[in-house]
Structures are given as C-alpha cells and as structure tokens.
Design a protein around this motif. Sequence first.
Motif, short mmCIF file in Angstrom:
data_model
loop_
_atom_site.label_atom_id
_atom_site.label_comp_id
_atom_site.label_asym_id
_atom_site.label_seq_id
_atom_site.Cartn_x
_atom_site.Cartn_y
_atom_site.Cartn_z
N LYS A 58 0.86 -1.19 0.00
CA LYS A 58 0.00 0.00 0.00
C LYS A 58 0.89 1.23 0.00
CE LYS A 58 -3.39 -2.42 2.70
NZ LYS A 58 -2.54 -3.61 2.76
N MET A 72 -2.97 4.03 -2.90
CA MET A 72 -2.67 3.04 -3.93
C MET A 72 -2.54 1.68 -3.26
SD MET A 72 0.32 5.14 -5.83
CE MET A 72 0.40 6.82 -5.23
N ASN A 73 -3.31 0.73 -3.73
CA ASN A 73 -3.26 -0.63 -3.19
C ASN A 73 -2.72 -1.53 -4.29
OD1 ASN A 73 -3.62 -3.07 -1.97
ND2 ASN A 73 -5.75 -2.73 -1.41
N GLN A 78 -6.36 -7.36 -5.89
CA GLN A 78 -7.17 -6.20 -6.25
C GLN A 78 -6.29 -4.95 -6.26
OE1 GLN A 78 -10.33 -5.46 -3.52
NE2 GLN A 78 -11.07 -3.67 -4.61
N GLN A 79 -5.76 -4.60 -7.41
CA GLN A 79 -4.94 -3.40 -7.52
C GLN A 79 -5.84 -2.22 -7.84
OE1 GLN A 79 -1.48 -3.74 -9.94
NE2 GLN A 79 -0.82 -5.62 -8.95
N GLU A 80 -5.69 -1.15 -7.06
CA GLU A 80 -6.52 0.02 -7.27
C GLU A 80 -5.81 1.26 -6.76
OE1 GLU A 80 -10.15 -0.32 -5.02
OE2 GLU A 80 -9.08 -0.92 -3.23
N SER A 81 -6.21 2.39 -7.27
CA SER A 81 -5.73 3.67 -6.74
C SER A 81 -6.95 4.58 -6.62
CB SER A 81 -4.67 4.28 -7.65
OG SER A 81 -5.11 4.38 -8.97
N ILE A 82 -7.08 5.19 -5.46
CA ILE A 82 -8.26 6.00 -5.17
C ILE A 82 -7.80 7.41 -4.83
CG2 ILE A 82 -10.28 6.25 -3.68
CD1 ILE A 82 -9.96 3.16 -3.21
#
Length: 158
Positions: A58, A72-73, A78-82
């Motif tokens: 993270k 950013m994960n 589950q790769q995601e950026s919020i």
Amino acid sequence: METTTTIMGIVILIIVAIPVYFSARSSAASKSRILNIKKRFNPSNPESFDLTESINNKTLTLDQKNNKFILMNFNPNQQESIYVDLNTVASCKLIPTTDAHSNTIVKIDFEFQDKETSKKIIIPFYDFDDDRIKQISVYQDHQFAKKWHKIIQDSISR
C-alpha cells in the motif's frame, strides 16, 4: 590455490549480486508505477505529492499544498488507486471492523464525509482476506492507517 580463491570469490560475488540486482529492479518498477499513478491524477505536476509512504503493498501520498490524497493498493488480488480531494471533504474517520467472535481486525476502512452532500465515501485500506501474512500485517497496517488518519485530519482542518 589462487585459481580456487578467485573462483570462490566470483561465486560469492554472483550469489550476492543477483538478489541485489532483482531488489533494485523491483524498487525501480514500484517507483515508476507510483509516479505513473501520480501523473494520472496530476499530469502537470506529479511531484506536488510531496508526502509519500508505503507499507505492505500500500502506498499513500498527499499533496500538502493542494490537499489532494491518493491511496494506492498494489495487492495482487485487487490493484486500485483511489483519489480524494480533501478540499471537498468535511471529515475523515478510520473504521476498523473486528471479527464477531474476537477482537481480531478483519477490515480497516477510511470513511470520508463530503462537505456538500454529507455523503460518506468508504475507501478500503486493509482486508484480512487479501492479507498473505495475516497477523503481522494487520498490526502494521492498523498503525500505519492511524498515522495517516492523523495526517489527513490535519490537512482537512487547515
């Protein structure tokens, strides 16, 4: 005798050099991926995200001047950026969810409340099901989330 010593020296050098090479390559790839995400949310000035820290796949980054935040994960599942514009947020809460039968934390979320609509924006930070080393990561992630909760709260209150 000198040939044997030279060969042993070369073997030891190779044994040490290979992990260092792969570690450096992985670090460069990670930095490149983080920079690309920053560019996606601020194409003209990605360096404005001046506070960046990473732990357990993270990365959290904050543009302290403009109050912009990115989580950013890089979890393999589950790769995601919020992205969150903290100027539009009234408050931030850290919500740990525990197992029903024990005090074990199974999920940690950041909850942002929008200033205008009072709508709650939930951003997942930690999920026990996605954790590979379970009990070590939950403690580290919880402490890290507490630290960043304070940083975010300070940015919102400015």
